[in-house]
Design a protein around this motif. Structure first.
Motif, short mmCIF file in Angstrom:
data_model
loop_
_atom_site.label_atom_id
_atom_site.label_comp_id
_atom_site.label_asym_id
_atom_site.label_seq_id
_atom_site.Cartn_x
_atom_site.Cartn_y
_atom_site.Cartn_z
N LEU A 175 55.35 47.81 -6.49
CA LEU A 175 55.44 46.91 -8.64
C LEU A 175 54.88 49.12 -8.97
CD1 LEU A 175 54.76 45.67 -10.36
CD2 LEU A 175 52.08 45.14 -9.59
N ILE A 176 54.78 48.11 -9.87
CA ILE A 176 54.71 50.15 -10.80
C ILE A 176 53.91 49.75 -11.73
CG2 ILE A 176 55.47 52.21 -12.34
CD1 ILE A 176 58.30 51.63 -11.57
N VAL A 177 52.41 50.11 -11.84
CA VAL A 177 50.91 49.51 -12.71
C VAL A 177 51.03 51.27 -13.90
CG1 VAL A 177 48.85 49.13 -12.72
CG2 VAL A 177 50.32 48.53 -11.19
N LEU A 222 47.85 42.93 -24.77
CA LEU A 222 48.24 42.29 -23.51
C LEU A 222 48.79 42.41 -22.14
CD1 LEU A 222 50.60 38.87 -25.53
CD2 LEU A 222 48.41 38.97 -24.59
N ASN A 223 48.54 42.68 -21.22
CA ASN A 223 49.16 42.44 -19.59
C ASN A 223 49.66 42.44 -19.84
OD1 ASN A 223 46.28 44.05 -18.29
ND2 ASN A 223 46.37 41.91 -18.20
N ARG A 224 51.51 43.12 -19.51
CA ARG A 224 53.28 42.48 -19.24
C ARG A 224 53.68 42.62 -18.39
NH1 ARG A 224 52.15 46.52 -24.03
NH2 ARG A 224 50.31 46.74 -22.89
N PHE A 225 54.33 42.22 -17.93
CA PHE A 225 55.12 42.50 -16.33
C PHE A 225 56.45 42.31 -17.06
CE2 PHE A 225 56.90 41.37 -12.92
CZ PHE A 225 56.36 41.55 -11.60
N MET A 226 57.22 43.22 -17.17
CA MET A 226 58.60 43.42 -17.21
C MET A 226 59.06 44.07 -16.04
SD MET A 226 58.81 45.08 -21.05
CE MET A 226 57.87 44.11 -21.94
N GLY A 248 64.12 50.14 -11.56
CA GLY A 248 64.63 48.74 -10.36
C GLY A 248 63.33 48.46 -9.65
N ARG A 249 63.02 48.09 -10.66
CA ARG A 249 61.03 47.74 -10.11
C ARG A 249 60.67 47.21 -10.46
NH1 ARG A 249 63.60 48.97 -5.64
NH2 ARG A 249 62.60 50.14 -3.67
N PRO A 250 59.88 46.18 -11.06
CA PRO A 250 59.19 45.88 -11.82
C PRO A 250 57.68 46.66 -12.45
CG PRO A 250 58.66 44.26 -9.90
CD PRO A 250 59.78 45.38 -9.74
N VAL A 251 57.27 46.07 -13.61
CA VAL A 251 56.82 47.03 -13.85
C VAL A 251 54.98 46.24 -14.67
CG1 VAL A 251 56.52 48.96 -16.08
CG2 VAL A 251 57.91 48.88 -14.65
N LEU A 252 54.83 46.71 -14.80
CA LEU A 252 53.49 46.01 -15.02
C LEU A 252 52.18 46.93 -15.97
CD1 LEU A 252 50.92 44.24 -15.66
CD2 LEU A 252 49.53 44.99 -13.38
N VAL A 253 52.55 46.88 -17.53
CA VAL A 253 52.29 47.80 -18.06
C VAL A 253 50.76 46.62 -18.58
CG1 VAL A 253 52.02 48.53 -20.62
CG2 VAL A 253 54.65 48.03 -19.08
N ALA A 254 49.69 47.87 -18.12
CA ALA A 254 47.98 47.25 -18.72
C ALA A 254 48.06 47.06 -20.34
CB ALA A 254 47.31 48.04 -17.74
N ALA A 255 47.11 45.55 -19.95
CA ALA A 255 46.23 45.62 -21.61
C ALA A 255 45.61 47.18 -22.13
CB ALA A 255 45.70 44.83 -22.04
N GLY A 256 45.56 47.17 -23.42
CA GLY A 256 44.71 48.22 -23.28
C GLY A 256 43.25 48.99 -22.89
N ARG A 263 60.33 45.43 -27.62
CA ARG A 263 59.62 46.02 -28.20
C ARG A 263 58.52 45.81 -28.43
NH1 ARG A 263 60.45 51.00 -30.18
NH2 ARG A 263 62.15 50.75 -29.33
N SER A 264 58.46 44.30 -29.20
CA SER A 264 57.32 43.84 -29.31
C SER A 264 55.87 43.67 -28.81
CB SER A 264 57.19 42.18 -30.05
OG SER A 264 58.19 42.56 -31.64
N LEU A 265 56.58 43.25 -27.44
CA LEU A 265 55.67 43.19 -26.05
C LEU A 265 54.70 44.57 -25.58
CD1 LEU A 265 57.33 40.20 -23.66
CD2 LEU A 265 54.99 40.07 -24.95
N LEU A 266 55.89 45.29 -25.83
CA LEU A 266 55.79 47.09 -25.12
C LEU A 266 54.37 47.25 -26.27
CD1 LEU A 266 58.97 48.01 -24.42
CD2 LEU A 266 57.03 48.42 -22.83
N ASP A 267 55.03 46.62 -27.56
CA ASP A 267 54.29 47.39 -28.86
C ASP A 267 52.82 46.61 -28.18
OD1 ASP A 267 55.43 49.71 -30.04
OD2 ASP A 267 56.27 48.54 -30.98
N ASP A 268 52.17 45.39 -28.04
CA ASP A 268 51.14 45.05 -27.97
C ASP A 268 50.24 45.27 -26.81
OD1 ASP A 268 49.05 42.61 -28.55
OD2 ASP A 268 51.16 41.30 -29.16
#
Length: 273
Positions: free
Chosen positions: A109-111, A267-271, A137-145, A259-264
């Motif tokens: 997992l990438i954070v 929220l913590n976004r798991f992609m 090639g791995r899931p990415v957790l984009v953390a909330a601000g 794009r909307s999720l990346l810009d939000d």
């Protein structure tokens, strides 16, 4: 399935105490090795009307600044991790996006931090999150601000019947298993435009794995806004989705939801892609 190795991607332009805390907490919860990584590079000399501009002293100063920032980030990660987390540190004078994608082979997992916008990028000092999600090639957790911890008590799975969404559901299982409630939701933009079969199947799949899941269909003309509004209506702190995009003229062009999720940044976004 669990996460045994977590890659923490740090941007040298940010002071991400909250991101480090979140990654360390995840590593503790999953008894995972944490790989801290920072990368940046000095831009090449610029061409001018008089020829190539080359200031060796300036370039050396920039390099020293980057290396000093590496040391600060390493000390921060080591301080937060303490002796309770197995820690590895990596740093390099290299393009960040390329290095993180290469290092993804060592992790489950990438954070990473949340970009100001999905298109906000300095290729020499920051990671292009979209390119990372679509190429790692791995899931990415984009953390909330300002997220210090991923509680994950309530999670939303943004469902579309696609390869990317299936991959995201499977990749997110370790997190979803720890949630108190998981809602598999799809957006009906016009009446009768979607079937409940997809969300029913995915919710049943998750329940067979021990996840407390239920299906839901929500209505909304704008899919992105409807998904985010639904996630907030149930106070979810994690949204799981597939990432959709393609390369055009060396730039990543995303579907509206991605794009909307990346810009939000709320929220913590798991992609997964």
């Amino acid at each position: 399935m669990t996460y045994r190795s977590i890659l923490l991607n740090l941007d040298i332009n940010r002071h991400d105490n909250s991101l480090v805390r979140l990654a360390v907490d995840l590593a503790k919860r999953f008894d995972a090795r944490l790989i801290g990584l920072a990368a940046a590079d000095v831009p090449p000399p610029m061409a001018s009307a008089d020829g190539m501009v080359f200031d060796g002293e300036l370039i050396e100063c920039e390099r020293e600044d980057i290396e000093a920032r590496f040391a600060e980030l390493r000390a921060k990660v080591e301080n937060f991790a303490g002796t309770t987390v197995e820690l590895e540190w990596r740093e390099a004078l290299a393009l960040p996006t390329r290095l993180v994608i290469e290092a993804a082979r060592a992790a489950d997992l990438i954070v990473t931090s949340s970009p100001d916008t999905a298109s906000s990028i300095n290729a020499y000092r920051s990671t292009d999150i979209g390119s990372l999600v679509l190429n790692a090639g791995r899931p990415v957790l984009v953390a909330a601000g300002e997220a210090n911890q991923l509680v994950g008590e309530k999670a939303v799975v943004a469902w579309k019947d696609t390869r990317e969404a299936r991959r995201a559901v499977a990749d997110a299982l370790p997190l979803l298993l720890r949630a108190q409630e998981v809602v598999v939701v799809t957006v009906e933009q016009t009446e009768g435009s979607v079937s409940s079969a997809g969300v029913d199947d995915v919710a049943a799949f998750l329940m067979r794995h021990g996840v407390k899941a239920r299906p839901e269909i929500t209505a909304g003309e704008n899919e992105s806004k409807a998904l985010c509004a639904f996630a907030r209506s149930i106070h979810a702190d994690l949204i799981v989705s597939g990432a959709y995009g393609h390369s055009r003229l060396r730039e990543w062009v995303f579907g509206g939801v991605t794009r909307s999720l990346l810009d939000d940044r709320g929220l913590n976004r798991f992609m997964s892609s």
